[in-house]
Design a protein around this motif. Structure first.
Motif, PDB file in Angstrom:
ATOM      1  N   GLN A   1       0.945  -1.187   0.068  1.00 17.86           N
ATOM      2  CA  GLN A   1      -0.006  -0.099   0.039  1.00 17.86           C
ATOM      3  C   GLN A   1       0.728   1.290  -0.073  1.00 17.86           C
ATOM      4  O   GLN A   1       1.481   1.533   0.962  1.00 17.86           O
ATOM      5  N   ALA A   2       0.974   1.789  -1.144  1.00 19.71           N
ATOM      6  CA  ALA A   2       1.848   3.012  -1.235  1.00 19.71           C
ATOM      7  C   ALA A   2       1.213   3.848  -2.488  1.00 19.71           C
ATOM      8  O   ALA A   2       0.786   3.385  -3.590  1.00 19.71           O
ATOM      9  N   ASP A   3       1.245   5.217  -2.102  1.00 24.43           N
ATOM     10  CA  ASP A   3       0.961   6.256  -3.201  1.00 24.43           C
ATOM     11  C   ASP A   3       2.251   6.668  -4.055  1.00 24.43           C
ATOM     12  O   ASP A   3       3.234   7.268  -3.448  1.00 24.43           O
ATOM     13  N   GLY A   4       2.033   6.266  -5.137  1.00 26.37           N
ATOM     14  CA  GLY A   4       3.381   6.945  -6.107  1.00 26.37           C
ATOM     15  C   GLY A   4       3.648   8.186  -6.113  1.00 26.37           C
ATOM     16  O   GLY A   4       4.804   8.528  -6.376  1.00 26.37           O
ATOM     17  N   GLY A   5       2.800   9.153  -5.856  1.00 26.08           N
ATOM     18  CA  GLY A   5       2.970  10.546  -5.578  1.00 26.08           C
ATOM     19  C   GLY A   5       3.636  10.947  -4.437  1.00 26.08           C
ATOM     20  O   GLY A   5       3.939  11.981  -4.030  1.00 26.08           O
ATOM     21  N   ASP A   6       3.908   9.918  -3.403  1.00 26.27           N
ATOM     22  CA  ASP A   6       4.155  10.315  -2.137  1.00 26.27           C
ATOM     23  C   ASP A   6       5.886   9.896  -2.069  1.00 26.27           C
ATOM     24  O   ASP A   6       6.014   8.678  -1.728  1.00 26.27           O
ATOM     25  N   ALA A   7       6.658  10.680  -2.136  1.00 32.40           N
ATOM     26  CA  ALA A   7       8.087  10.577  -2.073  1.00 32.40           C
ATOM     27  C   ALA A   7       8.625   9.587  -1.027  1.00 32.40           C
ATOM     28  O   ALA A   7       9.270   8.753  -1.250  1.00 32.40           O
ATOM     29  N   ALA A   8       8.185  10.105   0.111  1.00 32.33           N
ATOM     30  CA  ALA A   8       8.444   9.354   1.308  1.00 32.33           C
ATOM     31  C   ALA A   8       8.324   7.876   1.565  1.00 32.33           C
ATOM     32  O   ALA A   8       9.005   7.099   1.858  1.00 32.33           O
ATOM     33  N   ALA A   9       7.128   7.580   0.956  1.00 29.91           N
ATOM     34  CA  ALA A   9       6.491   6.213   0.929  1.00 29.91           C
ATOM     35  C   ALA A   9       7.287   5.372  -0.165  1.00 29.91           C
ATOM     36  O   ALA A   9       7.626   4.255   0.239  1.00 29.91           O
ATOM     37  N   MET A  10       7.500   6.086  -1.311  1.00 27.23           N
ATOM     38  CA  MET A  10       7.951   5.187  -2.191  1.00 27.23           C
ATOM     39  C   MET A  10       9.698   4.837  -1.969  1.00 27.23           C
ATOM     40  O   MET A  10      10.244   4.065  -2.349  1.00 27.23           O
ATOM     41  N   THR A  11      10.151   5.939  -1.387  1.00 32.21           N
ATOM     42  CA  THR A  11      11.527   5.783  -1.055  1.00 32.21           C
ATOM     43  C   THR A  11      11.752   4.646   0.135  1.00 32.21           C
ATOM     44  O   THR A  11      12.556   3.851   0.156  1.00 32.21           O
ATOM     45  N   ALA A  12      10.907   4.452   1.097  1.00 27.52           N
ATOM     46  CA  ALA A  12      10.589   3.450   1.928  1.00 27.52           C
ATOM     47  C   ALA A  12      10.596   2.369   1.496  1.00 27.52           C
ATOM     48  O   ALA A  12      11.121   1.164   1.803  1.00 27.52           O
ATOM     49  N   LEU A  13       9.652   2.203   0.590  1.00 29.39           N
ATOM     50  CA  LEU A  13       9.457   0.869  -0.261  1.00 29.39           C
ATOM     51  C   LEU A  13      10.704   0.322  -0.880  1.00 29.39           C
ATOM     52  O   LEU A  13      11.022  -0.912  -0.940  1.00 29.39           O
ATOM     53  N   GLY A  14      11.405   1.377  -1.538  1.00 25.86           N
ATOM     54  CA  GLY A  14      12.546   0.870  -2.055  1.00 25.86           C
ATOM     55  C   GLY A  14      13.580   0.311  -1.282  1.00 25.86           C
ATOM     56  O   GLY A  14      14.227  -0.709  -1.672  1.00 25.86           O
ATOM     57  N   GLU A  15      13.674   0.972  -0.145  1.00 23.18           N
ATOM     58  CA  GLU A  15      14.638   0.468   0.821  1.00 23.18           C
ATOM     59  C   GLU A  15      14.111  -0.800   1.432  1.00 23.18           C
ATOM     60  O   GLU A  15      15.380  -1.694   1.524  1.00 23.18           O
ATOM     61  N   GLN A  16      12.914  -1.072   1.489  1.00 26.17           N
ATOM     62  CA  GLN A  16      12.463  -2.642   1.879  1.00 26.17           C
ATOM     63  C   GLN A  16      12.648  -3.512   0.895  1.00 26.17           C
ATOM     64  O   GLN A  16      13.133  -4.756   1.189  1.00 26.17           O
ATOM     65  N   LEU A  17      12.549  -3.174  -0.450  1.00 23.99           N
ATOM     66  CA  LEU A  17      12.770  -4.109  -1.618  1.00 23.99           C
ATOM     67  C   LEU A  17      14.370  -4.436  -2.005  1.00 23.99           C
ATOM     68  O   LEU A  17      14.444  -5.604  -2.392  1.00 23.99           O
TER      69      LEU A  17
END
Length: 238
Positions: free
Chosen positions: A54-70
């Protein structure tokens, strides 16, 4: 065996979901994002071999955190969009158009920037745009501007980020949930007209477009390209 990892931003329905499924068939470990928990919960049941976030592509913080997780990502597919932006320019709601830019143009760039540190050196970025960028359909100036802006970025990004490959796939009329905001009768009538007019004599499915997206994402010799898969819509007047 080295398993490649793919992230499909906006992968819970339509072209994004069809792409995620086809990448999984190709042997990728596939992750996808969506904003709605309910849809992600449904996908966990229908497609347990896909991993939803669950993440909004327009939310830089959320997408950065997802990248760190992946960790390392080999293929990034950005299939984010809203359903606003159409209408004649004389009375086009410009605040609505700004929201449409946020939902697609800015969300695409935000996702790319956030995931860029996680992309493999031989990885790929594939954007999903639309034929409106290169046609003259009345009432589409707003969405043409959004998709045209994204397509204009493909070539410079392909050289700037090399050897990471950057491409876009440009569909035409596709039977996806994007059309759900239109009345059913109007949608059916338009699809009938389009199928009779398009050179391929059919309205595309999400799977048709996903095949092109997977090609762009995985072909090691393709970069800086806008792959037109519009059924010939750019050749005629719909």
């Amino acid at each position: 065996m080295n398993i490649h990892k793919a992230l499909v931003a906006g992968g819970t329905s339509g072209i994004g979901l069809a792409t995620a499924r086809k990448l999984r068939e190709r042997g990728f470990e596939v992750h996808l994002t969506g904003r709605g928990k309910e849809r992600l919960d449904d996908l966990a049941i229908s497609d347990p071999d896909l991993t939803g976030h669950q993440a909004d592509g327009g939310d830089a913080a959320a997408m950065t955190a997802l990248g760190e997780q992946l960790g390392q990502v080999d293929a990034l597919v950005v299939s984010l969009s809203g359903n606003e932006g159409m209408g004649p320019i004389a009375d086009l709601d410009l605040e609505m158009l700004r929201r449409a830019f946020d939902a697609k143009f800015w969300a695409h760039l935000t996702t790319i920037q956030a995931l860029l540190p996680r992309l493999a050196p031989t990885g790929s970025i594939t954007l999903v745009t639309a034929v409106s960028a290169r046609t003259g359909m009345p009432g589409t100036a707003g969405i043409a501007a959004i998709n045209g802006a994204l397509e204009a970025a493909v070539k410079p990004l392909a050289t700037e980020l090399a050897p990471i490959r950057v491409n876009a796939v440009s569909p035409g009329v596709v039977d996806t949930p994007w059309w759900s905001g239109f009345p059913a009768e109007q949608r059916a009538a338009y699809f009938t007209q389009a199928a009779a007019t398009l050179p391929v004599r059919k309205v595309a499915t999400a799977e048709d477009i996903a095949e092109a997206v997977v090609f762009a994402a995985t072909n090691a010799n393709t970069t800086g390209t806008v792959l037109e898969t519009d059924g010939g819509a750019r050749l005629i007047a719909l």
